[in-house]
Design a protein around this motif. Structure first.
Motif, mmCIF file in Angstrom:
data_model
loop_
_atom_site.group_PDB
_atom_site.id
_atom_site.type_symbol
_atom_site.label_atom_id
_atom_site.label_comp_id
_atom_site.label_asym_id
_atom_site.label_seq_id
_atom_site.Cartn_x
_atom_site.Cartn_y
_atom_site.Cartn_z
ATOM 1 N N MET A 1 25.525 53.242 45.717
ATOM 2 C CA MET A 1 25.531 52.429 46.935
ATOM 3 C C MET A 1 25.760 50.963 46.578
ATOM 4 O O MET A 1 25.240 50.475 45.578
ATOM 5 C CB MET A 1 24.189 52.590 47.674
ATOM 6 C CG MET A 1 24.115 51.835 48.985
ATOM 7 S SD MET A 1 22.518 52.028 49.845
ATOM 8 C CE MET A 1 22.616 53.764 50.307
ATOM 9 N N LYS A 2 26.556 50.276 47.380
ATOM 10 C CA LYS A 2 26.821 48.863 47.148
ATOM 11 C C LYS A 2 25.534 48.058 47.293
ATOM 12 O O LYS A 2 24.725 48.302 48.189
ATOM 13 C CB LYS A 2 27.858 48.368 48.159
ATOM 14 C CG LYS A 2 28.230 46.897 48.017
ATOM 15 C CD LYS A 2 29.291 46.518 49.019
ATOM 16 C CE LYS A 2 29.580 45.013 48.989
ATOM 17 N NZ LYS A 2 30.054 44.573 47.674
ATOM 18 N N VAL A 3 25.356 47.097 46.397
ATOM 19 C CA VAL A 3 24.157 46.269 46.423
ATOM 20 C C VAL A 3 24.177 45.367 47.654
ATOM 21 O O VAL A 3 25.145 44.647 47.898
ATOM 22 C CB VAL A 3 24.044 45.417 45.142
ATOM 23 C CG1 VAL A 3 22.879 44.437 45.236
ATOM 24 C CG2 VAL A 3 23.882 46.315 43.921
ATOM 25 N N GLY A 4 23.088 45.404 48.417
ATOM 26 C CA GLY A 4 22.975 44.576 49.603
ATOM 27 C C GLY A 4 22.077 43.377 49.429
ATOM 28 O O GLY A 4 22.113 42.437 50.229
ATOM 29 N N ALA A 5 21.239 43.393 48.393
ATOM 30 C CA ALA A 5 20.348 42.262 48.089
ATOM 31 C C ALA A 5 19.874 42.405 46.649
ATOM 32 O O ALA A 5 19.691 43.524 46.148
ATOM 33 C CB ALA A 5 19.157 42.221 49.043
ATOM 34 N N VAL A 6 19.664 41.278 46.012
ATOM 35 C CA VAL A 6 19.141 41.242 44.649
ATOM 36 C C VAL A 6 17.719 40.697 44.706
ATOM 37 O O VAL A 6 17.457 39.683 45.362
ATOM 38 C CB VAL A 6 20.013 40.368 43.730
ATOM 39 C CG1 VAL A 6 19.396 40.275 42.331
ATOM 40 C CG2 VAL A 6 21.432 40.928 43.649
ATOM 41 N N ILE A 7 16.807 41.389 44.026
ATOM 42 C CA ILE A 7 15.393 40.986 44.014
ATOM 43 C C ILE A 7 15.004 40.592 42.593
ATOM 44 O O ILE A 7 15.142 41.381 41.661
ATOM 45 C CB ILE A 7 14.487 42.128 44.514
ATOM 46 C CG1 ILE A 7 14.933 42.604 45.899
ATOM 47 C CG2 ILE A 7 13.033 41.665 44.536
ATOM 48 C CD1 ILE A 7 14.055 43.697 46.482
ATOM 49 N N PHE A 8 14.508 39.383 42.457
ATOM 50 C CA PHE A 8 14.046 38.856 41.173
ATOM 51 C C PHE A 8 12.530 38.931 41.089
ATOM 52 O O PHE A 8 11.824 38.455 41.996
ATOM 53 C CB PHE A 8 14.411 37.376 41.030
ATOM 54 C CG PHE A 8 15.837 37.061 40.713
ATOM 55 C CD1 PHE A 8 16.204 36.620 39.453
ATOM 56 C CD2 PHE A 8 16.819 37.153 41.693
ATOM 57 C CE1 PHE A 8 17.520 36.284 39.166
ATOM 58 C CE2 PHE A 8 18.137 36.828 41.424
ATOM 59 C CZ PHE A 8 18.496 36.393 40.152
ATOM 60 N N ASP A 9 12.011 39.485 39.999
ATOM 61 C CA ASP A 9 10.669 39.143 39.574
ATOM 62 C C ASP A 9 10.719 37.671 39.145
ATOM 63 O O ASP A 9 11.809 37.123 38.920
ATOM 64 C CB ASP A 9 10.265 40.061 38.419
ATOM 65 C CG ASP A 9 8.895 39.749 37.849
ATOM 66 O OD1 ASP A 9 8.030 39.282 38.606
ATOM 67 O OD2 ASP A 9 8.696 39.981 36.641
ATOM 68 N N ILE A 10 9.571 37.032 39.000
ATOM 69 C CA ILE A 10 9.568 35.623 38.580
ATOM 70 C C ILE A 10 9.100 35.479 37.136
ATOM 71 O O ILE A 10 9.812 34.949 36.292
ATOM 72 C CB ILE A 10 8.709 34.776 39.540
ATOM 73 C CG1 ILE A 10 9.353 34.769 40.936
ATOM 74 C CG2 ILE A 10 8.578 33.340 39.006
ATOM 75 C CD1 ILE A 10 8.532 34.071 42.004
ATOM 76 N N GLY A 11 7.883 35.962 36.814
ATOM 77 C CA GLY A 11 7.367 35.808 35.462
ATOM 78 C C GLY A 11 8.192 36.574 34.446
ATOM 79 O O GLY A 11 8.409 37.771 34.581
ATOM 80 N N ASN A 12 8.672 35.862 33.434
ATOM 81 C CA ASN A 12 9.507 36.391 32.353
ATOM 82 C C ASN A 12 10.901 36.803 32.813
ATOM 83 O O ASN A 12 11.641 37.418 32.050
ATOM 84 C CB ASN A 12 8.822 37.545 31.619
ATOM 85 C CG ASN A 12 7.642 37.078 30.803
ATOM 86 O OD1 ASN A 12 7.664 35.978 30.238
ATOM 87 N ND2 ASN A 12 6.587 37.873 30.754
#
Length: 206
Positions: free
Chosen positions: A1-12
């Protein structure tokens, strides 16, 4: 499936989070090893990440462990030095995705008060389209509930979410819900993944 949103963790992922390194500098490696063997400091921090008051938790933990009280209070008083430095290439990826009009979210285990400190130190933390911060949500990764809460709020199908996190357990929990995942071990590999997904070009991922 095409990526609709990118989610970042923050620490490291966007900011280095290595408390042990801070204590190696300030009290020396041997004392640091003894301290972390004697005390569950990361467990203390989990309480903050679940939404308990940062100052109350650390002061209470220091009172319970008087032999280490000054060192424990340094976790509170010098928190910005524990959460440092920014991972500059990752920040460029965040901003490149924003310029490319790719929705970018944060999903991070972070306390209410510590996230406010982080925002003051790192203004890029205000640049996400949506931010899912565990202290405000009352649950931490890898509890499946936190991923469910993101799904219910963000309006993007689970299979269209691409989530980058440095911890295997957090990645596994997201994958179990059908999310696309990237086990982050440095920004270069994540940049390559974003290029492969057609979200950035080689130039904008540099």
């Amino acid at each position: 499936m095409k990526v609709g949103a990118v989610i970042f963790d923050i620490g490291n992922v966007l900011i280095e989070w290595q408390p042990e390194r801070y204590y190696d500098r300030t009290i020396g490696p041997e004392q640091r090893k003894a301290m972390f063997a004697a005390l569950d400091l990361h467990g203390m921090n989990d309480r903050v990440d679940r939404g308990e008051n940062f100052t109350a938790v650390v002061r209470g933990f220091a009172a319970e462990n008087p032999d280490w009280a000054p060192e424990i209070m340094a976790w509170h008083d010098n928190w910005a030095a524990l959460a440092a430095p920014a991972i500059d290439h990752s920040v460029r990826l965040l901003r490149g995705l924003r310029r490319a009009r790719v929705p970018v979210f944060a999903l991070s285990n972070f306390g209410i008060e510590t996230f406010a400190i982080g925002e003051a130190e790192y203004p890029f933390l205000e640049e996400f389209d949506r931010r899912y911060i565990s202290g405000h949500m009352g649950v931490i990764k890898p509890d499946p509930r936190i991923y469910e809460m993101v799904e219910q709020d963000c309006g993007v199908a689970p299979g269209a979410l691409l989530f980058a996190d440095d911890r295997a357990d957090n990645i596994a929990a997201a994958a179990a819900r059908g999310w696309q995942t990237h086990h982050f071990d440095g920004p270069a590999a994540f940049a390559a993944r974003l290029v492969a997904e057609g979200l950035l070009t080689e130039e904008t991922a540099a």
